[in-house]
Design a protein around this motif. Structure first.
Motif, mmCIF file in Angstrom:
data_model
loop_
_atom_site.group_PDB
_atom_site.id
_atom_site.type_symbol
_atom_site.label_atom_id
_atom_site.label_comp_id
_atom_site.label_asym_id
_atom_site.label_seq_id
_atom_site.Cartn_x
_atom_site.Cartn_y
_atom_site.Cartn_z
ATOM 1 N N ILE A 180 13.299 -7.392 8.039
ATOM 2 C CA ILE A 180 11.975 -7.895 7.950
ATOM 3 C C ILE A 180 11.541 -8.077 9.583
ATOM 4 O O ILE A 180 12.248 -9.062 10.322
ATOM 5 C CB ILE A 180 11.899 -9.182 7.333
ATOM 6 N N LEU A 181 10.583 -7.541 10.226
ATOM 7 C CA LEU A 181 10.306 -7.311 11.594
ATOM 8 C C LEU A 181 9.285 -8.098 12.052
ATOM 9 O O LEU A 181 8.320 -8.512 10.830
ATOM 10 C CB LEU A 181 10.234 -6.071 12.044
ATOM 11 N N LYS A 227 14.516 -10.775 11.222
ATOM 12 C CA LYS A 227 14.064 -12.174 11.752
ATOM 13 C C LYS A 227 14.448 -13.197 10.729
ATOM 14 O O LYS A 227 14.111 -14.227 10.769
ATOM 15 C CB LYS A 227 12.536 -12.136 12.047
ATOM 16 N N GLN A 228 14.429 -12.758 9.283
ATOM 17 C CA GLN A 228 14.940 -13.649 8.449
ATOM 18 C C GLN A 228 16.577 -13.758 8.206
ATOM 19 O O GLN A 228 16.964 -14.438 7.348
ATOM 20 C CB GLN A 228 14.313 -13.237 7.017
ATOM 21 N N LEU A 229 17.303 -13.086 8.823
ATOM 22 C CA LEU A 229 18.594 -13.248 9.104
ATOM 23 C C LEU A 229 19.320 -14.500 8.867
ATOM 24 O O LEU A 229 20.000 -14.603 8.002
ATOM 25 C CB LEU A 229 19.435 -12.635 10.112
ATOM 26 N N LYS A 230 18.782 -15.657 9.705
ATOM 27 C CA LYS A 230 19.549 -16.668 9.392
ATOM 28 C C LYS A 230 19.314 -17.551 7.952
ATOM 29 O O LYS A 230 19.807 -18.316 7.666
ATOM 30 C CB LYS A 230 18.951 -17.741 10.584
ATOM 31 N N ASP A 231 18.151 -16.937 7.516
ATOM 32 C CA ASP A 231 17.960 -17.749 6.246
ATOM 33 C C ASP A 231 18.359 -16.941 4.928
ATOM 34 O O ASP A 231 18.143 -17.329 3.792
ATOM 35 C CB ASP A 231 16.541 -17.931 5.802
ATOM 36 N N TYR A 234 26.908 -8.849 6.314
ATOM 37 C CA TYR A 234 25.552 -8.277 6.383
ATOM 38 C C TYR A 234 25.405 -6.884 6.698
ATOM 39 O O TYR A 234 26.379 -6.445 7.504
ATOM 40 C CB TYR A 234 24.842 -9.036 7.455
ATOM 41 N N LEU A 235 24.760 -6.060 6.327
ATOM 42 C CA LEU A 235 24.624 -4.798 6.781
ATOM 43 C C LEU A 235 24.297 -4.509 8.264
ATOM 44 O O LEU A 235 23.490 -5.476 8.811
ATOM 45 C CB LEU A 235 23.737 -3.926 5.599
ATOM 46 N N GLU A 236 24.317 -3.527 8.866
ATOM 47 C CA GLU A 236 24.076 -3.111 10.268
ATOM 48 C C GLU A 236 22.435 -3.318 10.070
ATOM 49 O O GLU A 236 21.853 -3.901 11.271
ATOM 50 C CB GLU A 236 24.350 -1.836 10.533
ATOM 51 N N GLU A 237 21.566 -2.947 9.202
ATOM 52 C CA GLU A 237 20.276 -2.986 9.190
ATOM 53 C C GLU A 237 19.754 -4.316 9.247
ATOM 54 O O GLU A 237 18.773 -4.781 9.992
ATOM 55 C CB GLU A 237 19.581 -2.504 7.736
ATOM 56 N N CYS A 238 20.480 -5.525 9.159
ATOM 57 C CA CYS A 238 20.265 -6.901 8.783
ATOM 58 C C CYS A 238 20.219 -7.519 10.287
ATOM 59 O O CYS A 238 19.382 -8.386 10.639
ATOM 60 C CB CYS A 238 21.296 -7.656 7.951
#
Length: 372
Positions: A371-372, A349-353, A341-345
């Motif tokens: 995505i915030l 809020k969608q990181l876990k999916d 995952y990139l630092e931006e990720c």
């Protein structure tokens, strides 16, 4: 995740397929040979730490930079030059048998360009030893290359070994499917009689010239489509794969309609984001398009197939590059050993999916935004 490492060999004169049986010592791994039941020591320390008895009675690879990625029950290939390759990881669901580096296609975006060397006997010997050591509880196992069907009748031998040793394991064979145009091959495969095998076959366009150009092989489209039908005739489970790039995205809607009308027996269709490695950087001017720029075509194709009752997924693309209407089709598809995952990720809020990005890609979309 490092699947290859190298140290200095001691008493090793031939290749050994061995399973890690102890990882209690941070500087050592004890392995058991699958054929001779001999112990073998892998160590990050220098040879001076070994006793005379250990040096006399053991095969050893010392001075290995790190052992942190070698865990209990992992299966390794240890070579006389001191190289240690991980063949199977107990804790992973992304294990595969590698059949060959050779291929009868030469796709413009191949992530692992083929090599013209006769390695079929070598990998066949490794895989026949490996299959007998894989735990019977393994849920999934891939078969990949290169092109696995180049193995000929010995591919059937491997599949029969798998069905005997791993009767509950789902098998996923990645192939270009061109060999299945010759009906005797699906007919030969049918004798395996194992319903847990899925053949994943790429089709890049509904227009034969486009597919043949991408594959760099004349008649590839006709052979692939005929192969799909021959395999379906014998009741095989089939997946169709489409890699997304500049040469494929415009015809995605028409390809979707072609699939529904002509290949309705396909069990699963996967639209796949581009892995920017292998041949792709060399063909970047022909292949690269930011995924955010083909959203309309991808959405039309995916929603059409879904509405027609077909099973469709999106692989290798991040939620931030997809329209929200497509998020439910996005799968966590990148193999664990080459996903990051990139630092931006980290603030998304969608990181876990989200399935992350290829750690192997030399280029990512500039539109990857949290995505915030």
């Amino acid at each position: 995740m490092n699947l290859r490492t190298k140290g200095t060999p001691h008493n090793i004169s031939e290749q050994i397929v061995a399973k890690v049986i102890s990882e209690n010592d941070i500087s050592r791994r004890i392995c058991l040979s699958g054929e001779t039941d001999e112990n073998l020591i892998l160590s990050s320390q220098d040879i001076q730490v070994f006793t005379s008895s250990e040096l006399l009675n053991n095969k050893i690879v010392f001075n290995i930079p790190s052992l942190s990625d070698l865990a209990s029950a992992d299966i390794l290939l240890i070579s006389p030059d001191g190289s240690v390759n991980t063949l199977f990881r107990q804790k992973s669901t992304h294990n595969s048998l590698f059949i060959t580096d050779r291929c009868n296609s030469n796709c413009l975006m191949c992530s692992q360009p083929p090599k013209n060397r006769d390695d079929l006997d070598f990998f066949f010997g490794i895989n026949t030893r490996l299959i007998t050591m894989i735990p019977s509880t393994t849920k999934e196992l891939g078969i990949t290359g290169g092109e696995p069907t180049l193995l000929g009748d010995r591919l059937i031998t491997l599949l029969e070994m798998i069905t005997d040793n791993l009767p509950n394991t789902e098998i996923h064979v990645l192939t270009n499917g061109r060999a299945f145009a010759w009906q005797n091959i699906p007919e030969s495969l049918k004798k395996i009689n194992y319903n847990k095998i899925v053949f994943g076959i790429p089709l890049y366009s509904d227009f034969y010239k486009d597919h043949d150009y991408i594959v760099q092989a004349r008649q590839a489209f006709n052979q692939t489509v005929l192969g799909f039908h021959n395999m379906a005739r014998y009741g095989f489970r089939l997946e169709l794969r489409v890699v997304l790039h500049e040469l494929t995205y415009r015809r995605l809607p028409s390809l979707a309609r072609y699939i529904f009308k002509n290949l309705p027996f396909i069990e699963h269709i996967a639209f796949m984001g581009l892995e920017y490695t292998g041949y792709t950087p060399h063909n970047s001017n022909r292949l690269w398009i930011d995924p955010s720029n083909y959203g309309n075509q991808l959405e039309e194709a995916v929603l059409y197939l879904d509405q027609m009752g077909m099973n469709v997924s999106i692989y290798n693309l991040q939620h931030c590059l997809l329209k929200p209407s497509l998020w439910k089709y996005a799968r966590n598809s990148i193999s664990d050993w080459k996903k990051e995952y990139l630092e931006e990720c980290n603030k998304c809020k969608q990181l876990k999916d989200c399935g992350g990005v290829f750690a192997t890609s030399k280029k990512h979309s500039n539109e990857i935004k949290a995505i915030l």
